[in-house]
Design a protein around this motif. Structure first.
Motif, PDB file in Angstrom:
ATOM      1  N   ALA A 282       0.654  -1.162   0.121  1.00 17.61           N
ATOM      2  CA  ALA A 282       0.139  -0.071  -0.095  1.00 17.61           C
ATOM      3  C   ALA A 282       0.873   1.268  -0.009  1.00 17.61           C
ATOM      4  O   ALA A 282       1.802   1.447   0.733  1.00 17.61           O
ATOM      5  CB  ALA A 282      -0.868  -0.066   1.289  1.00 17.61           C
ATOM      6  N   ILE A 283       0.691   2.035  -0.872  1.00 17.40           N
ATOM      7  CA  ILE A 283       1.300   3.529  -1.034  1.00 17.40           C
ATOM      8  C   ILE A 283       0.406   4.345  -0.398  1.00 17.40           C
ATOM      9  O   ILE A 283      -0.680   4.447  -0.820  1.00 17.40           O
ATOM     10  CB  ILE A 283       1.671   3.926  -2.501  1.00 17.40           C
ATOM     11  N   ILE A 284       1.112   5.083   0.911  1.00 15.84           N
ATOM     12  CA  ILE A 284       0.272   5.958   1.401  1.00 15.84           C
ATOM     13  C   ILE A 284       0.879   7.337   1.394  1.00 15.84           C
ATOM     14  O   ILE A 284       1.824   7.517   1.579  1.00 15.84           O
ATOM     15  CB  ILE A 284       0.027   5.705   3.097  1.00 15.84           C
ATOM     16  N   GLU A 285      -0.192   8.180   0.809  1.00 15.17           N
ATOM     17  CA  GLU A 285       0.261   9.773   0.434  1.00 15.17           C
ATOM     18  C   GLU A 285       0.149  10.445   1.712  1.00 15.17           C
ATOM     19  O   GLU A 285      -0.990  11.059   2.115  1.00 15.17           O
ATOM     20  CB  GLU A 285      -0.465  10.421  -0.662  1.00 15.17           C
ATOM     21  N   THR A 286       1.303  10.851   2.437  1.00 12.56           N
ATOM     22  CA  THR A 286       1.486  11.450   3.841  1.00 12.56           C
ATOM     23  C   THR A 286       0.830  12.760   3.186  1.00 12.56           C
ATOM     24  O   THR A 286       1.270  13.639   2.118  1.00 12.56           O
ATOM     25  CB  THR A 286       2.633  11.440   4.506  1.00 12.56           C
ATOM     26  N   GLY A 351       3.741  -5.656  -4.550  1.00 12.25           N
ATOM     27  CA  GLY A 351       4.877  -5.435  -3.503  1.00 12.25           C
ATOM     28  C   GLY A 351       4.918  -6.580  -2.523  1.00 12.25           C
ATOM     29  O   GLY A 351       4.223  -7.794  -2.803  1.00 12.25           O
ATOM     30  N   ASP A 352       5.063  -6.580  -1.407  1.00 14.34           N
ATOM     31  CA  ASP A 352       5.263  -7.625  -0.316  1.00 14.34           C
ATOM     32  C   ASP A 352       4.746  -7.307   0.976  1.00 14.34           C
ATOM     33  O   ASP A 352       5.122  -7.477   2.085  1.00 14.34           O
ATOM     34  CB  ASP A 352       7.083  -7.834  -0.192  1.00 14.34           C
ATOM     35  N   ARG A 353       3.589  -6.813   0.882  1.00 14.08           N
ATOM     36  CA  ARG A 353       2.454  -6.610   1.910  1.00 14.08           C
ATOM     37  C   ARG A 353       3.027  -5.870   2.901  1.00 14.08           C
ATOM     38  O   ARG A 353       2.846  -5.828   4.188  1.00 14.08           O
ATOM     39  CB  ARG A 353       2.550  -8.069   2.558  1.00 14.08           C
ATOM     40  N   LYS A 354       3.356  -4.663   2.640  1.00 15.42           N
ATOM     41  CA  LYS A 354       4.005  -3.413   3.327  1.00 15.42           C
ATOM     42  C   LYS A 354       3.225  -2.218   3.004  1.00 15.42           C
ATOM     43  O   LYS A 354       2.549  -1.760   1.957  1.00 15.42           O
ATOM     44  CB  LYS A 354       5.493  -3.139   3.206  1.00 15.42           C
TER      45      LYS A 354
END
Length: 358
Positions: A282-286, A351-354
């Motif tokens: 998951a890519i989270i945009e701060t 990705g790898d679940r991060k």
């Protein structure tokens, strides 16, 4: 030969007064009165599926097999934690019951489950009937709001184990979902949109650190107004853990989500990976959502790193829903019509679940 002297008669030892359970600090009579009040409060949450009364050895609940044809039971247990310490100091006891029920409801609702029934465990030192009633009132009110029945529980008096005026509170919930409607996150794929729903504060997590920073480092009193918060310190910390059941129902009714994460202890960092497939990150945009003042103030008081903040607190996001890209426009329109506030906070990627913060 002189006669032997007869042994002197010993006076009988005085017998102690008869011991009672009350001598040890357990008020059975008061406990019975509290149970009568609990019975009344709990009955207000009952529906036709509840087959038992409060006070039996087990709560009875009949599953509606006409409504759920391939039922899967979903359960969860949790506690309020050290947020209770603030409740003790402020004398505010009705909201912690709501915290507990809503937390448990969220944990099962994110898997698509409808809450059925709830049980509580309340342990205290010396029984205070007024406090018990306030706590159970909060439990019952939240159960009614979430459509589940408070069918039983345990109120334990444990003098010598808990300090006078203190108690612990935990709960257990059971819900149901049809197997084909179970939401596990297995269908999440790269490109899916991550939307976050606002929290109402710390919810029920991070309180050991928050209490240390507010009351030890800053030296605040619970009733002290804090300019940075535009609120009193205690009131800001005691805001009720929000139930996301209404918005979850909206998302699941239209099949708009393939996975949801309740952001509790561990923050986004620890909770979001729990629903991700092994090949997805998951890519989270701060900066994609406003962080409430209480979190910024805690950061300043403790000089806390961004990494530590993200894995300790929810930072203003209490629920994350994963929406397939091709359904996002319709999901957004539905949420806007319903007046539900949300933020687009990232996307799923290979990705790898991060969780990766950008």
């Amino acid at each position: 030969m002189p006669d032997a002297k007869a042994p002197a008669k010993q006076s009988p030892k005085p017998q102690p007064a008869p011991a009672t359970y009350a001598d040890a600090g357990v008020d059975i009579t008061g406990g019975d009165r509290a149970k009568q009040r609990i019975r009344y409060l709990a009955q207000r949450t009952f529906g036709k599926q509840v087959l038992s009364e409060i006070g039996g050895f087990g709560g009875l609940y009949r599953l509606d097999t006409a409504r759920f044809t391939s039922p899967v039971l979903v359960s969860s247990a949790d506690g309020v934690g050290t947020k209770l310490k603030i409740a003790f100091e402020m004398g505010v006891h009705h909201t912690v019951g709501c915290d507990l029920v809503n937390h448990c409801v969220n944990d099962i609702a994110i898997q698509g489950a409808t809450p059925l029934f709830f049980l509580d465990y309340l342990a205290t030192g010396r029984l205070d009937e007024g406090v018990i009633e306030k706590v159970v009132t909060g439990l019952a009110d939240a159960c009614r709001a979430n459509g589940c029945a408070l069918i039983g529980g345990e109120t334990a008096q444990m003098p010598g184990f808990y300090t006078d005026g203190e108690y612990d509170l935990a709960g257990f919930i059971v819900g149901v979902v049809d197997k084909e409607k179970l939401i596990t996150g297995a269908k999440i794929k790269a490109g899916d949109v991550l939307i976050g729903f606002p929290s109402t504060g710390l919810h029920s997590n991070g309180y050991s650190l928050a209490r240390k920073l507010f009351f030890e480092v800053a030296g605040y009193k619970p009733d002290q107004y804090v300019t940075e918060l535009k609120d009193k310190a205690g009131a800001a910390l005691m805001k009720v853990h929000r139930s996301y059941l209404p918005v979850i129902k909206k998302l699941t009714a239209s099949d708009y989500t393939t996975g949801m994460a309740h952001i509790t202890g561990g923050g986004i960092t620890e909770n979001l990976p729990r629903i991700l497939p092994k090949n997805i990150s998951a890519i989270i945009e701060t900066g994609s959502w406003p962080i409430p003042p209480i979190f910024e103030h805690l950061r300043e008081l403790g000089n806390i790193s961004q990494e530590e903040m993200l894995r300790t607190f929810n930072l203003g996001i209490g629920l994350i829903a994963v929406v397939p890209a091709d359904r996002f426009t319709r999901a957004k329109a539905m949420l806007d019509r319903a007046g539900e506030k949300f933020f687009v906070i990232g996307r799923a990627s290979k990705g790898d679940r991060k969780v990766i913060y950008s």
